[in-house]
Design a protein around this motif. Structure first.
Motif, short mmCIF file in Angstrom:
data_model
loop_
_atom_site.label_atom_id
_atom_site.label_comp_id
_atom_site.label_asym_id
_atom_site.label_seq_id
_atom_site.Cartn_x
_atom_site.Cartn_y
_atom_site.Cartn_z
N GLY A 564 0.90 -1.27 -0.15
CA GLY A 564 0.10 0.43 -0.20
C GLY A 564 0.71 0.47 0.73
N PHE A 565 1.85 0.91 0.46
CA PHE A 565 2.69 2.39 1.29
C PHE A 565 3.76 2.56 -0.34
CE2 PHE A 565 1.45 2.64 4.96
CZ PHE A 565 1.66 4.50 5.61
N PHE A 566 3.95 1.29 -1.18
CA PHE A 566 4.77 1.69 -2.32
C PHE A 566 4.25 2.09 -3.18
CE2 PHE A 566 6.24 -0.23 -6.35
CZ PHE A 566 7.29 -0.40 -6.42
N ILE A 567 2.53 1.65 -3.69
CA ILE A 567 1.75 2.06 -4.56
C ILE A 567 1.63 3.96 -4.30
CG2 ILE A 567 -0.64 2.33 -5.61
CD1 ILE A 567 -0.21 -1.19 -5.14
N GLY A 568 1.00 3.42 -2.68
CA GLY A 568 0.86 5.42 -2.25
C GLY A 568 2.14 6.33 -2.66
N ALA A 569 3.05 5.74 -2.84
CA ALA A 569 4.13 6.65 -3.09
C ALA A 569 3.93 7.33 -4.51
CB ALA A 569 5.34 6.33 -2.70
N ILE A 570 4.08 5.79 -5.41
CA ILE A 570 4.35 6.32 -6.94
C ILE A 570 2.72 7.70 -7.00
CG2 ILE A 570 3.26 5.22 -8.41
CD1 ILE A 570 4.95 2.56 -8.37
N LEU A 571 1.75 6.58 -6.52
CA LEU A 571 0.26 8.00 -6.82
C LEU A 571 0.82 9.59 -6.57
CD1 LEU A 571 -2.70 5.52 -5.81
CD2 LEU A 571 -1.48 6.22 -8.41
N VAL A 572 1.22 9.81 -5.48
CA VAL A 572 1.07 11.36 -4.95
C VAL A 572 2.59 11.90 -5.33
CG1 VAL A 572 2.73 12.50 -3.22
CG2 VAL A 572 0.82 10.26 -2.24
N ASN A 573 3.19 10.98 -6.03
CA ASN A 573 4.58 11.44 -6.99
C ASN A 573 3.89 12.02 -8.48
OD1 ASN A 573 7.32 11.91 -6.47
ND2 ASN A 573 6.99 9.82 -5.33
#
Length: 683
Positions: A564-573
Motif C-alpha cells: 500500500g505504501f509502495f503504491i501510495g508513494a507512486i500515486l503521490v508523485n
C-alpha cells in the motif's frame, strides 16, 4: 538523500543566468590562467582543510538523520574568504606572485564538494554500516557469519579507492554533448558558478565579506550552544536530548525537540516542503501508525519478540519506510527516463528544422568565450575509456578476492557493464531537473544482487557491496558533470575540473573512513538509542534482507501495508507531476508532501523534523521582514549553525574517548514522572 530541484530553484537559476548574461565583459581585462596554474598549492591546502571540516559535518548528519543539505554555498564562500584573506596579506607585504582568480575559487569548491560527496556515497552511514555486527544484531534475520562483516579502517579505505574513481571516467566523453550541444541547465552547477562569478566583482566581494562575517557569528553561537548542551548533559537519556518530551508516553523518546542548531541550519537550507514532509511523516508514523500497530501486539506479532526483531513492530518501521522509499525511487527513475526520452526527441526535431530561430541565432559574447575555453584543454576519449576499463578490472579483481568474497567477479563485471548507462541517465536527468537518483540506483542494486547471490552464500553482504559500486559510479558521474557546468560558466579548464575532482575524491576516500572511525570509536554508532543511530544502516540492510528472503519473512499484514505504501508513494508523485504540468494558477503541487522525506522519520523519529521546521520558520519570518537580507545572508547563517554544532563533535568525541563526562546532569521530566521520582527519593 536525493537532491530535488524545485520550480522556484529553476526560476532563480534562470534569473541568475539573465543577470550574468554579459558577465564575461566584466572579466574581459583579466587573464585566464592555464589549467595548471588554476590548481595552485594554496588551493590544494585550502581544499584539504575545508574537506576535513565538511567531512565531519556530513558524517555527523549522516549518522544522525541522513538529511544532508547542499553545502556548495558554504564551500565556495569559505574558500573565497580564506584565499582572499591570504592573498591580501601577501599583497600588503609585497609577496603576492599570483592573484586570486575565480578559476582557483572554482577548483577549491569542486575539490571540497567532491570530498564531502564521498562522505555520503562512501556508505559509512548506510551500506557499509549495514554490514556491521551492531546493525545485524538489531535485525534477527540474516545474522550469520557470511552476512556480517566487521568494520575495519584498512579494508574500508581500500574498497573506496577501488570503486570511487571509476565513475569519473564513465561520463567524461559526453561532456561536450551535455554542456555545449544539449545545453543542459544543471541548476546547482549554474547557481554555484553565478555565486563564484559574483564574488570576484567589486559588488559581490562586499556582499561576500558580509556573508563571511555573518557565517562566523552564527558559527560561534552554534559552537558555544553545543558546548552548553554538552556541559549540562551526561549519559544516555540525561540532558537536552530529552528536552522537552511530549506526546505519546512509550513513544515519547522519539517525539521531541532537542534544540539542535545543526538541524535548525539544515532546515533553513532545505525547501519548506521537505521539512514539512518530514514532520508529516513523523506525525503519521509515531503519532498514529506505531501506536495502533503496538496495540496489536500478541495479535499481529508475538508479544515475546525483542524490540529489534523484524518479525515484530521493528519490521513495520523498517519495511514501510523501505517500501515508501523504493516506490518513490522507482517512480523517479521511470519519470526521469521519460523526461530524457522526450528531451532527446525534442532536440532531434530542432536539428531537423534548420529554420528554427534557436539554431540560427548567433552565439553571444559569453557563449563564444565559454566555448573557446571549454574545448581548449581536452581530455581524450582514449584516456577516459582506458581509465574506466583499467580501474574496473582492478576493482573486479580486488573486491571479490580480498574484500567481499560473497560477490563473484562475474557479478562485479555485470555491475560495471550496466553502471555507465545508469551514470549517463543520472547525469542527464540531473542536468534537466537537479535530481540525483544515485541512492535509488544503489537500492535497486541491493535487491538485484542480494537476490542473485542468496542468503546462504552471503547475499546481504554481496547486495550491499554492489550498492557501493553502483552508488559511487552514478554519484561521481553526475557530480563531475555539475562541476563541468560550473567550470564552463567560470572559464575554468575541464582538465582543472577533472583533476580537482580526482584530488577531492582521493581526499574523501581517506578522510571519510577516518572521520567515521573517529565517531565509531568514540560512540556506539548504530545504537538506535544512542547519539548516532545511523538509521540508514538498518534501512539498507532491510532492503538486502527483502532481496534474499522475499516478503514471506515479514510479520502479519506488513506485506499488505508495504504494498500500500509502495503504491501510495507512486500515486503521490504522479499527482505532483500532473498538477505541476497542468495546474498553473494556484500551484497546488507545491503543498504535496514528498514520500521519500515522509519515510525518513518512520524509523528514526521526529526530533530532527521539528528542529528543521523551526529553521524554516526562522527563514520565513526573516523573509517577511527583510526579503533581500534573508536571501543574501540566510545561507551563510545556516552554514554557520551547521558548521559550529557539527565541529563541536570533534572535542566532544575526544572527551568521550578519554572517559570525561560533563560535570552537570540536567533532565526535564513530565509532572507525573517528576512526582514519582520525588516519591522514590523521599522513601
Amino acid at each position: 538523500m536525493a537532491s530535488r530541484g524545485s520550480e522556484d530553484d529553476n526560476n532563480n537559476v534562470n534569473e541568475s543566468e539573465s543577470e550574468s548574461a554579459a558577465i564575461e565583459k566584466v572579466f574581459e581585462s583579466k587573464e585566464v590562467p592555464s589549467w595548471k596554474n588554476q590548481i595552485t598549492f594554496r588551493a590544494i591546502v585550502t581544499s584539504f582543510l575545508l574537506s576535513i571540516i565538511f567531512n565531519f559535518i556530513v558524517c555527523k548528519i549522516n549518522l544522525t538523520t541522513g538529511v544532508v543539505p547542499s553545502l556548495n554555498v558554504a564551500a565556495g564562500l569559505l574558500g573565497f574568504a580564506i584565499i582572499k584573506a591570504w592573498t591580501e596579506l601577501l599583497n600588503k607585504c609585497g609577496l603576492l606572485k599570483q592573484p586570486f582568480t575565480r578559476q582557483e575559487n572554482t577548483v577549491i569548491q569542486t575539490c571540497v564538494v567532491a570530498s564531502s560527496g564521498i562522505a555520503f556515497s562512501s556508505g559509512t552511514a548506510s551500506y557499509l554500516l549495514g554490514m556491521s555486527p551492531m546493525i545485524a544484531g538489531q535485525l534477527d534475520s540474516g545474522n550469520t557469519p557470511t552476512n556480517v562483516k566487521k568494520l575495519d579502517l584498512g579494508w574500508m579505505i581500500a574498497y573506496l579507492f577501488v570503486v570511487s574513481f571509476v565513475g569519473l571516467f564513465s561520463i567524461v566523453p559526453l561532456r561536450r554533448m551535455m554542456i555545449m550541444k544539449l545545453k543542459l541547465t544543471y541548476p546547482s552547477g549554474t547557481a554555484t558558478a553565478y555565486l563564484i562569478n559574483s564574488f570576484h566583482t567589486p559588488k559581490g566581494a562586499k556582499l561576500a565579506k558580509r556573508q563571511v562575517s555573518v557565517l562566523f557569528k552564527s558559527f560561534s553561537f552554534s559552537f558555544v550552544w553545543a558546548f552548553f548542551q554538552w556541559f549540562f548533559a551526561s549519559g544516555d537519556g540525561c540532558g537536552f536530548s530529552s528536552f522537552p518530551t511530549f506526546g505519546l508516553k512509550a513513544y515519547a523518546q522519539r517525539f521531541y525537540f532537542d534544540f539542535s542548531s545543526t538541524y535548525v541550519g539544515v532546515g533553513m537550507i532545505c525547501p519548506y516542503m521537505v521539512n514539512i514532509s518530514l514532520l508529516v511523516g513523523a506525525i503519521m508514523s509515531w503519532g498514529i501508525m506505531w501506536p495502533i500497530i503496538a496495540s496489536k501486539k500478541g495479535i499481529w506479532y508475538s508479544a515475546d519478540l525483542s524490540a529489534g526483531s523484524l518479525h515484530g513492530i521493528q519490521g513495520y518501521r523498517v519495511f514501510l519506510a523501505v517500501a515508501t522509499m523504493l516506490g518513490d525511487g522507482l517512480f523517479q527513475v521511470v519519470y526521469i527516463s521519460i523526461v530524457m526520452l522526450f528531451s532527446f526527441i525534442k532536440h532531434k526535431s530542432k536539428k531537423i528544422q534548420s529554420s528554427s530561430p534557436d539554431e540560427n541565432k548567433p552565439a553571444s559574447f559569453d557563449e563564444q568565450k565559454r566555448n573557446e575555453y571549454f574545448i581548449k584543454d581536452q581530455i581524450s576519449n582514449l584516456t577516459a575509456f582506458g581509465g574506466y576499463v583499467v580501474l574496473a578490472i582492478i576493482s573486479i579483481i580486488v573486491v571479490p578476492r580480498f574484500i567481499f568474497p560473497q560477490i563473484k567477479w562475474y557479478q562485479m563485471l555485470v555491475a560495471y557493464v550496466i553502471a555507465p548507462i545508469l551514470a549517463f541517465c543520472n547525469a542527464y536527468g540531473c542536468g534537466l531537473t537537479d535530481w540525483s537518483l544515485a541512492s535509488n540506483y544503489g537500492k535497486l542494486a541491493i535487491l538485484i544482487f542480494s537476490g542473485w547471490v542468496g542468503i546462504q552464500n552471503g547475499g546481504i553482504i554481496a547486495g550491499l557491496a554492489a550498492c557501493g559500486v553502483m552508488m559511487n559510479i552514478v554519484s561521481t558521474a553526475s557530480d563531475l558533470m555539475q562541476d563541468f557546468k560550473t567550470g564552463y560558466l567560470t572559464l575554468s579548464s575541464p582538465r582543472s575540473m577533472f583533476f580537482s575532482q580526482v584530488l577531492g575524491t582521493a581526499m574523501g576516500c581517506i578522510m571519510s573512513p577516518l572521520v567515521f572511525w573517529f565517531f565509531y570509536r568514540a560512540y556506539s554508532v548504530g545504537d538506535p538509542h544512542g547519539s548516532y543511530p545511523g538509521p540508514y544502516g538498518v534501512l539498507y540492510r532491510g532492503i538486502a534482507l527483502l532481496g534474499v528472503e522475499g516478503f514471506g519473512s515479514l510479520p502479519h499484514n506488513c506485506v499488505k501495508l508495504s504494498i500500500g505504501f509502495f503504491i501510495g508513494a507512486i500515486l503521490v508523485n504522479l499527482l505532483t507531476v500532473v498538477l505541476e504540468k497542468y495546474e498553473k494558477r494556484y500551484r497546488v503541487h507545491r503543498f504535496i508532501p514528498s514520500p521519500m522525506c515522509m519515510a525518513i522519520p518512520f524509523y528514526l523519529g521526529s526530533y530532527f523534523a521539528i528542529d528543521m521546521c523551526v529553521g524554516s520558520l526562522i527563514l520565513y519570518v526573516w523573509g517577511r521582514k527583510d526579503k533581500k537580507g534573508a536571501e543574501e545572508l540566510g545561507p551563510a547563517v545556516a552554514s554557520g549553525l551547521i558548521c559550529g554544532d557539527s565541529l563541536w563533535g570533534v572535542p566532544a568525541a575526544i572527551l568521550s574517548m578519554a572517559g570525561v563526562n560533563a560535570p552537570i546532569c540536567m533532565k526535564f521530566l513530565s509532572a507525573s514522572t517528576n512526582k514519582r521520582v520525588d516519591s522514590f527519593l523521599g522513601g
